[in-house]
Every structure is written in structure tokens, then in C-alpha cells.
Write an enzyme that holds these catalytic residues in place. Sequence first.
Site, PDB file in Angstrom:
ATOM      1  N   ARG A   1       0.866  -1.181   0.000  1.00 10.88           N
ATOM      2  CA  ARG A   1       0.000   0.000   0.000  1.00 10.88           C
ATOM      3  C   ARG A   1       0.903   1.232   0.000  1.00 10.88           C
ATOM      4  O   ARG A   1       2.113   1.129   0.115  1.00 10.88           O
ATOM      5  CB  ARG A   1      -1.017  -0.005   1.140  1.00 10.88           C
ATOM      6  CG  ARG A   1      -0.635  -0.640   2.433  1.00 10.88           C
ATOM      7  CD  ARG A   1       0.452   0.074   3.201  1.00 10.88           C
ATOM      8  NE  ARG A   1       0.153   1.494   3.376  1.00 10.88           N
ATOM      9  CZ  ARG A   1       1.044   2.409   3.683  1.00 10.88           C
ATOM     10  NH1 ARG A   1       2.342   2.090   3.806  1.00 10.88           N
ATOM     11  NH2 ARG A   1       0.723   3.669   3.842  1.00 10.88           N
ATOM     12  N   GLY A   2       0.258   2.409  -0.144  1.00 13.41           N
ATOM     13  CA  GLY A   2       1.041   3.632  -0.303  1.00 13.41           C
ATOM     14  C   GLY A   2       1.153   3.909  -1.794  1.00 13.41           C
ATOM     15  O   GLY A   2       1.492   3.002  -2.575  1.00 13.41           O
ATOM     16  N   ALA A   3       0.843   5.155  -2.183  1.00 15.66           N
ATOM     17  CA  ALA A   3       0.694   5.469  -3.609  1.00 15.66           C
ATOM     18  C   ALA A   3       1.905   5.046  -4.467  1.00 15.66           C
ATOM     19  O   ALA A   3       1.742   4.314  -5.451  1.00 15.66           O
ATOM     20  CB  ALA A   3       0.384   6.959  -3.770  1.00 15.66           C
TER      21      ALA A   3
ATOM     22  N   ARG B   1      -7.288  -0.044  -7.027  1.00 15.06           N
ATOM     23  CA  ARG B   1      -7.541   1.040  -6.066  1.00 15.06           C
ATOM     24  C   ARG B   1      -7.668   2.334  -6.872  1.00 15.06           C
ATOM     25  O   ARG B   1      -6.773   2.674  -7.642  1.00 15.06           O
ATOM     26  CB  ARG B   1      -6.409   1.127  -5.021  1.00 15.06           C
ATOM     27  CG  ARG B   1      -6.313  -0.139  -4.154  1.00 15.06           C
ATOM     28  CD  ARG B   1      -5.463   0.087  -2.918  1.00 15.06           C
ATOM     29  NE  ARG B   1      -6.121   0.924  -1.939  1.00 15.06           N
ATOM     30  CZ  ARG B   1      -5.496   1.454  -0.873  1.00 15.06           C
ATOM     31  NH1 ARG B   1      -4.209   1.241  -0.683  1.00 15.06           N
ATOM     32  NH2 ARG B   1      -6.156   2.211  -0.016  1.00 15.06           N
TER      33      ARG B   1
ATOM     34  N   GLN C   1      -2.371   2.486   9.914  1.00 15.93           N
ATOM     35  CA  GLN C   1      -1.037   2.524   9.299  1.00 15.93           C
ATOM     36  C   GLN C   1      -0.054   3.349  10.136  1.00 15.93           C
ATOM     37  O   GLN C   1       1.147   3.089  10.110  1.00 15.93           O
ATOM     38  CB  GLN C   1      -1.113   3.142   7.894  1.00 15.93           C
ATOM     39  CG  GLN C   1      -1.842   2.308   6.859  1.00 15.93           C
ATOM     40  CD  GLN C   1      -3.297   2.700   6.740  1.00 15.93           C
ATOM     41  OE1 GLN C   1      -3.932   3.118   7.716  1.00 15.93           O
ATOM     42  NE2 GLN C   1      -3.863   2.565   5.551  1.00 15.93           N
TER      43      GLN C   1
ATOM     44  N   ASP D   1      -2.079  11.024  -2.173  1.00 17.02           N
ATOM     45  CA  ASP D   1      -2.395   9.996  -3.166  1.00 17.02           C
ATOM     46  C   ASP D   1      -2.694  10.587  -4.529  1.00 17.02           C
ATOM     47  O   ASP D   1      -2.580   9.906  -5.559  1.00 17.02           O
ATOM     48  CB  ASP D   1      -3.575   9.140  -2.690  1.00 17.02           C
ATOM     49  CG  ASP D   1      -3.096   8.148  -1.656  1.00 17.02           C
ATOM     50  OD1 ASP D   1      -2.881   8.546  -0.509  1.00 17.02           O
ATOM     51  OD2 ASP D   1      -2.874   6.974  -2.034  1.00 17.02           O
TER      52      ASP D   1
ATOM     53  N   ASN E   1      -5.497  12.461   0.465  1.00 22.48           N
ATOM     54  CA  ASN E   1      -4.617  11.592   1.263  1.00 22.48           C
ATOM     55  C   ASN E   1      -5.490  10.800   2.234  1.00 22.48           C
ATOM     56  O   ASN E   1      -6.719  10.971   2.263  1.00 22.48           O
ATOM     57  CB  ASN E   1      -3.566  12.431   2.007  1.00 22.48           C
ATOM     58  CG  ASN E   1      -2.463  11.563   2.600  1.00 22.48           C
ATOM     59  OD1 ASN E   1      -1.885  10.721   1.908  1.00 22.48           O
ATOM     60  ND2 ASN E   1      -2.190  11.717   3.883  1.00 22.48           N
ATOM     61  N   LYS E   2      -4.858   9.959   3.011  1.00 20.31           N
ATOM     62  CA  LYS E   2      -5.570   9.077   3.938  1.00 20.31           C
ATOM     63  C   LYS E   2      -6.626   9.814   4.752  1.00 20.31           C
ATOM     64  O   LYS E   2      -6.379  10.929   5.212  1.00 20.31           O
ATOM     65  CB  LYS E   2      -4.525   8.426   4.864  1.00 20.31           C
ATOM     66  CG  LYS E   2      -5.051   7.470   5.898  1.00 20.31           C
ATOM     67  CD  LYS E   2      -5.926   6.381   5.338  1.00 20.31           C
ATOM     68  CE  LYS E   2      -5.294   5.610   4.212  1.00 20.31           C
ATOM     69  NZ  LYS E   2      -6.277   4.785   3.457  1.00 20.31           N
TER      70      LYS E   2
END
Length: 337
Positions: free
Chosen positions: A46-48, A79, A184, A225, A235-236
Site C-alpha cells: 500500500r502507499g501510492a 484502487r 497505518q 495519493d 490523502n488518507k
Amino acid sequence: MLPPTLKWEGDALRLLDQRALPLETKYRICRDYEEVAAAIEDMTVRGAPAIGVAAAYGLALAEREGEFAQAAKRLAATRPTAVNLFWAIKRMEETRAAHENEKNLAELLALEAAKIHEEDAEINKSIGRYGAALLPDECAAITHCNAGALATAGYGTALGVFRAAAEAGKKLKIYADETRPRLQGASLTAYELMADGLDVTVITDSMAAFLMSRTKIDVVITGADRVAANGDAANKIGTYGLAIAAKHHGVPFYVAAPLSTFDVKCPCGAEIPIEERAEDEVRKIGGQYITPPDVKVWNPAFDVTPSELIAGIITERGVIRAPYKENIEKIFPGGNA
Ligand code: MRU
């Protein structure tokens, strides 16, 4: 030492299983593009930027089976928010088109994926250098989610700024939001910063505003992201609230992101597709229900911070500041379509 997020083994991609951290360090082996797609969906990786690198290797695997086109479609459907995924797929498609008639196409694609992988780590170091210059010698900072080595090919974006500042001799105290619902911050950021010997304190997301009211916080830095043409940044989930709290307390809020996270075809944050994930991610913690099992849940994985709340966007080419639309246009004169 932090284990690498992704390892290419010539005929397979090994992904550090981020769902098992920090308690267990194990790798998941992906031998075909479907396994890579599943690993992106279930957040093994995960993570862009890391998702983009994984998808690039997935396409190299697909080429061997003559399934490049299906794979590009499948990987693009994993995603929706992180634009690095689409950026990496496009770059692989362009590489393929340029070498279509060559015999060793699968090998060339694997080399291109490895190039994206290497470049990302270098880009993060550059983001780190520009970001570190913004921090005072003694700095208390808040970050959200994990925008670190684990979310990238190495070093990290927001956490790369902290790494570079520490390497430059600055003294840091970093607060990591736990980042509900997938945690996270609590699991990955805390683990990653501790592995590098940085001073990290975990807070729950709801504590950040109070922390700013009680302690001198110098800066908030998160990843992104997708950054729209006007500087709005997805973002998150929870980042937007953190940026509002920062504004209220006069704390500069920075986004650290590579240029591959910019989507200048997207005019503003309202146009950014926001992933909604399974309701049970909110209903359960550690596999156990913490809510009535059938309660209704809304679970957007990301939110959008309007650019007026952002003091600057730290990229590998320097810090972009307001007016964002004009300054982003200068970097992408013909757009990045
Ligand atoms: O859902 P995740 O864990 O993939 O979300 C990650 C983030 O929101 C990160 O901040 C972002 O991808 C930047 S990573 C350098």
C-alpha cells in the site's frame, strides 16, 4: 534495519506483507499479475508510489503470459485514488508501444519496472532534502498514515523529510496519528521510525488538535495519493481534519509528494475519485467486532485537503506554494496527460 517493501526476483515479485507488521516480517510471492492485483487490493502492499511500482512489475509478469492488456485493465481497477498506479501503468504501456516488435519485450518491461523502482527511491531523497530545509533545528512534527519507506520504493516522502532532517543533525520529535481504521500510523509509521532510531510517539487521530493546543508543534507533514491541478490533495482519511486543526493553531501543514502524484487533468479535489472500502474495516479491530455487527458504516479511505490549508507541496523539484494553479502549471506546461 527496515526490510525492503518490494523485491524483484526475475520471475516473481516479493512484497513485504504490511498487514502483518510490526509483529511479523514476512513476504508474499506474486508470480503473476493477478497475484499482484490481489495484493494491492487487500493492502499487502500500500502507499501510492509502492502501488505504482508493484503494478509495473505486475505488467512485466503479464507480458510473459501474453496478457499485458488484460493485466493493465485489472491492475487499474484495484484502487481508484492513488494516481501513481495509473501513472506507472501508462509508463509501462508507452514502453511496450515503443518496443512492440522486439523479441525480449518481457525483459525490457521488467527493466522499465526496475527503473521506476530505483527512480522512486532517488526522488524521495530529493523530496527529503527540500523538506528538511523547512524544519527548524529542534522540531516537533505530526504525521498521518504512513508515507514512508514502506509506502514507496524506499526512504519515503513525508517520512523521508524527517529522515533527511535527522541526517542533517536536526533534533526531531515526531507524533504519528494512529490512522483509523487500518492503523497505518500505529503499526507502520511507529515501526518504521523506531527502526531508524527516530523519536516517535503514537497518538490517536482525535488527539492531534488537543496536542497542538498544549504543545508547540512546528509542522504537520503528510503524503498524498493525488494532487489536483489547483493543489487540492487527496490523502488518507483524517488528513483534512488534521489540516484544519493545523490552520486553527497556526501550524504550517505541508504535503510531501513526487510529481507522479500530480494529476493535472483533474481540475480540483472534488473530481478526485475516493475509494470506499469494506464496512468491516471499521466494525472490527484485530478481527473482533467492536460495533454491533450489522451497524451501518461509511468507510471512505481518503479525504481531500483544500489547497488553501496547504503551506506548500514538497516535491523532488522543490516546494510548490500558492498560487497553486499557476505554479503547478509552470511544472506541467503541457499537462501530464
Ligand atoms: O490506504 P493506503 O495505506 O495506501 O494510504 C496511504 C496514504 O494515504 C499515503 O499517505 C499516501 O499514499 C502517500 S505514500 C508516500
